[in-house]
Structure formats: structure tokens, C-alpha cells
Design an enzyme around this catalytic site. Structure first.
Site, short mmCIF file in Angstrom:
data_model
loop_
_atom_site.label_atom_id
_atom_site.label_comp_id
_atom_site.label_asym_id
_atom_site.label_seq_id
_atom_site.Cartn_x
_atom_site.Cartn_y
_atom_site.Cartn_z
N LYS A 27 0.86 -1.19 0.00
CA LYS A 27 0.00 0.00 0.00
C LYS A 27 0.89 1.25 0.00
CE LYS A 27 -2.59 0.63 3.69
NZ LYS A 27 -3.24 1.57 4.61
N HIS A 105 -1.87 0.49 16.64
CA HIS A 105 -1.12 1.67 16.20
C HIS A 105 -2.04 2.61 15.43
CE1 HIS A 105 -0.63 -1.50 13.15
NE2 HIS A 105 -0.53 -0.55 12.24
O1 LIG Z 1 1.91 5.20 7.83
C1 LIG Z 1 2.37 4.43 8.68
O2 LIG Z 1 3.46 4.62 9.22
C2 LIG Z 1 1.61 3.21 9.12
C3 LIG Z 1 0.53 2.76 8.17
C4 LIG Z 1 -0.29 1.63 8.72
O3 LIG Z 1 -0.31 1.35 9.89
C5 LIG Z 1 -1.11 0.82 7.79
O4 LIG Z 1 -1.22 1.20 6.61
O5 LIG Z 1 -1.65 -0.22 8.25
FE LIG Z 2 -1.18 -0.60 10.23
#
Ligand SMILES: O=C(O)CCC(=O)C(=O)O
Ligand SMILES: [Fe+2]
Length: 179
Positions: A27, A105
């Protein structure tokens, strides 16, 4: 994955069979600057639902925070240039019957700078039934989760993930065996 298998006392190749028809994806995240960062989130609180996430954070702009278990505080994961952040996903938590834990997170936004990140989500085949590994359960350590179908979980989860919810979205916690 081989090191994780060995750390659990399993053969190095124990997990390889799960990735024959994997649903792995990459992603590209872009977080534009936000004039009032304390009123917005770049990405709402969540746990990665797959197996393992390998994340390339922006080298210059921080924003990723993990929730510290002891006091619930959100702690910034400072970017380390040329290093990846490795995140244990919920499937490893279930396979290991909670010996490994997936961390919650989120991403906060910056008032001046845009931020980029590239997570690589390592995930099994859609038809995988996720459940604690048989080698790790016995009478003293009964299975803490009921089996769930990964493809079904993932499509349900996609509808609710990353919303700025006050309540938890669908989690594998819903498959936890309650006594
Ligand atoms: O942008 C980030 O550092 C983390 C992205 C994230 O946690 C995700 O896309 O699942
Ligand atoms: Fe994530």
C-alpha cells in the site's frame, strides 16, 4: 517467518504452506499536511490483521504511534533512515496462541509537512482457516481462539478498518474463547 517459527520451537518451514495463494499486498500511504493536526488522524487506531507487516516509514516525517500496553499511552515510532518497521499481525497472535502479540497503532498528521509510508502486508490465502497451531496447544495451554476464515474476516474488516472510531472495529478478539 522462519525465525518466528524457530522461536516458537517449530520447524523453520512450518508457515510456508499458508502462502501458496497469498493475499499479500503493498500500500502507498500519503498523508497531506493538516492545519489543525490535533483534530484529525492520518489513520485511525487499528491492528494489522494479516501475518506480518514490513513498513517503510517516511525517513523525515514521523507520525506512526504505537499504544503502550502498560499505560495506554501513544508512543511515537521515530523514523530510522534505511530501516523497516516490522509489525506482528493478528494472525501470528492467533497462530502462536498469544505468545506473540499484535500492537495497536495509528498515524497522526503534521501541520506543515506531508508524509509518505509504504507498508507491505504479508497475508495468507483467502481460504485459510486461522487458528492456534496444534503443536502449541495442550491441556495446560488450551486454544485461546476459535478458527476463523481469513478471506471472510478480511472482507468484513475492510469495511470498518481505519475509520476514526471511538469503539474497536472488528478484531480477531471476537474469536477469543471466553471461559
Ligand atoms: O503510515 C504508517 O506509518 C503506518 C501505516 C499503517 O499502519 C497501515 O497502513 O496499516
Ligand atoms: Fe497498520
Amino acid at each position: 517467518m522462519e525465525l518466528i517459527a524457530l522461536s516458537l520451537g517449530l520447524p523453520a518451514q512450518r508457515f510456508s504452506g499458508f502462502f501458496k495463494d497469498q493475499t499479500t499486498s503493498l500500500k502507498l500511504n500519503h498523508y497531506p499536511p493538516c492545519p489543525i493536526p490535533n483534530l484529525a488522524l492520518g489513520l485511525g487506531r487499528h491492528k494489522d490483521s494479516g501475518v506480518l507487516t514490513v513498513l517503510a516509514q517516511d525517513d523525515h516525517v514521523g507520525g506512526l504511534q504505537v499504544k503502550r500496553k502498560t499505560d495506554g499511552e501513544w508512543i511515537l515510532v521515530k523514523p530510522t533512515p534505511d530501516a523497516y518497521v516490522i509489525n506482528v499481525g493478528q494472525i501470528i497472535q492467533v497462530w502462536s496462541n498469544d505468545r506473540y502479540e499484535s500492537v495497536e497503532h495509528r498515524v497522526i498528521v503534521n501541520s506543515e509537512k506531508e508524509r509518505f509510508s509504504i507498508p507491505f502486508f504479508f497475508r495468507p490465502a483467502y481460504y485459510t482457516m486461522v487458528k492456534p497451531l496444534e503443536e502449541l496447544i495442550d491441556e495446560q495451554n488450551p486454544a485461546k481462539y476459535r478458527a476463523y476464515n481469513w478471506g471472510k474476516f478480511y472482507t468484513t474488516r475492510k469495511g470498518s478498518n481505519f475509520r476514526k472510531l471511538d469503539v474497536e472495529n472488528i478484531q480477531m478478539e471476537h474469536f477469543r474463547v471466553t471461559k
